[in-house]
Design a protein around this motif. Structure first.
Motif, short mmCIF file in Angstrom:
data_model
loop_
_atom_site.label_atom_id
_atom_site.label_comp_id
_atom_site.label_asym_id
_atom_site.label_seq_id
_atom_site.Cartn_x
_atom_site.Cartn_y
_atom_site.Cartn_z
N GLY A 2 0.98 -1.26 -0.03
CA GLY A 2 0.19 -0.46 0.10
C GLY A 2 0.85 1.28 -0.38
O GLY A 2 2.00 1.19 0.16
N SER A 3 0.20 2.17 -0.46
CA SER A 3 0.73 4.01 -0.38
C SER A 3 -0.61 4.33 0.14
O SER A 3 -0.87 4.44 -0.08
CB SER A 3 1.17 4.04 -2.18
N ALA A 4 -0.08 6.14 0.68
CA ALA A 4 -0.56 6.96 1.56
C ALA A 4 -0.50 8.14 0.00
O ALA A 4 -0.80 9.01 0.78
CB ALA A 4 -0.45 7.07 3.29
N SER A 5 0.06 7.78 -0.75
CA SER A 5 0.27 8.86 -1.28
C SER A 5 -1.37 9.53 -2.21
O SER A 5 -1.11 10.64 -2.79
CB SER A 5 1.01 8.59 -2.92
N GLN A 6 -2.31 9.21 -1.93
CA GLN A 6 -3.38 9.43 -2.86
C GLN A 6 -4.30 9.30 -2.03
O GLN A 6 -4.16 8.94 -1.09
CB GLN A 6 -3.89 8.54 -3.63
N ALA A 119 -4.47 -4.64 2.56
CA ALA A 119 -5.16 -4.23 2.14
C ALA A 119 -5.57 -2.64 2.07
O ALA A 119 -6.17 -2.24 1.49
CB ALA A 119 -6.26 -5.36 2.15
N GLU A 120 -5.64 -2.65 3.53
CA GLU A 120 -6.35 -2.01 4.33
C GLU A 120 -5.48 -0.49 3.75
O GLU A 120 -5.95 0.95 3.44
CB GLU A 120 -6.56 -1.67 5.91
N GLN A 121 -3.73 -0.79 3.69
CA GLN A 121 -3.23 0.38 3.66
C GLN A 121 -3.19 1.11 1.72
O GLN A 121 -3.22 2.06 1.44
CB GLN A 121 -1.56 -0.40 3.27
N ILE A 122 -4.02 -0.16 1.05
CA ILE A 122 -4.41 -0.15 -0.52
C ILE A 122 -5.51 0.97 -0.17
O ILE A 122 -5.66 1.44 -1.64
CB ILE A 122 -4.45 -1.21 -0.97
N LEU A 162 -10.35 -11.14 7.58
CA LEU A 162 -8.56 -11.22 6.88
C LEU A 162 -9.68 -10.20 5.84
O LEU A 162 -10.72 -9.72 5.87
CB LEU A 162 -9.15 -12.61 5.67
N LYS A 163 -9.03 -9.38 4.63
CA LYS A 163 -9.13 -8.70 4.19
C LYS A 163 -9.02 -8.65 2.55
O LYS A 163 -8.03 -9.21 2.39
CB LYS A 163 -8.95 -7.29 4.33
N MET A 164 -9.90 -8.32 1.69
CA MET A 164 -9.76 -8.96 -0.32
C MET A 164 -9.97 -7.70 -0.89
O MET A 164 -11.19 -7.37 -0.51
CB MET A 164 -10.53 -10.51 -0.80
N LEU A 165 -9.30 -7.44 -2.16
CA LEU A 165 -10.19 -6.89 -3.12
C LEU A 165 -10.48 -7.09 -4.12
O LEU A 165 -9.69 -8.01 -4.41
CB LEU A 165 -8.67 -5.97 -3.28
N VAL A 166 -10.84 -6.48 -4.79
CA VAL A 166 -12.17 -6.99 -5.76
C VAL A 166 -11.88 -5.97 -6.99
O VAL A 166 -12.35 -4.18 -6.44
CB VAL A 166 -13.88 -6.95 -6.28
N CYS A 167 -10.72 -5.86 -7.94
CA CYS A 167 -10.46 -4.57 -8.58
C CYS A 167 -11.26 -4.31 -9.81
O CYS A 167 -10.81 -6.03 -10.51
CB CYS A 167 -9.07 -4.59 -8.26
#
Length: 235
Positions: A2-6, A119-122, A162-167
């Motif tokens: 993850g990145s906090a740039s946005q 996932a939460e950081q993303i 648990l966390k999962m992303l759907v992109c």
């Protein structure tokens, strides 16, 4: 990764999608793999319980994604190697787009799963390619799966919450491989082909193990996290 740039995405609960994802999570049983051993540290779950579905809204990230998607569609239109891509998430597409934007078939836009302890950081920022594992099968890339059970292998060792992303992912013009043990030089080539725009994605078919496709992306602007799923593994 993850990145906090946005700016972080806003989150809207979608209780009507709970049974949709519950059925899909348990529809595909993925056999035990080395990734399950090294990443999740557990046996293959007997099933999953989906406890929450949230839709993500990030106007800035969406605008950036749409520009990259439109440019990819133009590239695909002129590419001799462009072919439509069928994935196992296709049955979810009509339900997930709802009243929102449909998927762009001209660039092989698809919904795919991404499991990660970050996932939460993303969600709070975005994918960060610099944090990707260069020792992974296809090198330093962002990886996606067409079934939830495969992405679950990367979601962490805790069994609950648990966390999962759907992109949304622009698969575009693809490079295919079924190599199980690429060399370091081959991995470097894979990275270059997706990051320099020669290919939009790489499809890795695990013909000797899961018989599933995994997808590797070298550009974060071709990915838009749209849903975050909270779930529990069943023993």
């Amino acid at each position: 990764m993850g990145s906090a740039s946005q700016p972080p995405a806003s989150r809207v609960p979608c209780p009507h999608l709970l049974p949709v994802f519950q059925n899909f999570f348990n529809a595909h049983q993925v056999p035990w793999t080395r990734d399950r051993k090294h990443r999740a540290g557990c046996a293959v779950p007997s099933g999953y319980t989906v406890t929450q579905v949230e839709r993500l809204h990030n106007p800035q990230r969406w605008e950036q994604y749409c520009k990259a998607r439109d440019a990819a569609a133009a590239t695909c239109a002129a590419a001799a190697g462009f072919k439509p891509v069928d994935v196992q998430t296709s049955p979810l597409e009509q339900t997930l787009v709802g009243s929102g934007a449909g998927l762009c078939q001209r660039c092989n836009e698809r919904f795919l799963f991404h499991g990660s302890e970050a996932a939460e950081q993303i969600v709070a920022g975005h994918f960060d390619l610099s944090r990707a594992n260069g020792q992974s099968l296809l090198g330093k890339q962002i990886y996606f799966a067409e079934v939830a059970g495969k992405s679950d292998e990367y979601a962490g060792t805790v069994g609950a919450g648990l966390k999962m992303l759907v992109c949304r992912v622009v698969l575009g013009v693809q490079l295919y491989t079924d190599d199980r043990a690429p060399t370091a030089a081959q991995k470097a080539t894979f990275e270059q082909t997706t990051q320099n725009g020669q290919y939009h994605s790489i499809r890795s078919y695990r013909k000797d193990t899961t018989q599933l496709n995994e997808f590797a992306m070298g550009r974060v602007d071709l990915v838009y996290p749209e849903y975050v799923i909270t779930y529990t593994r069943l023993p």
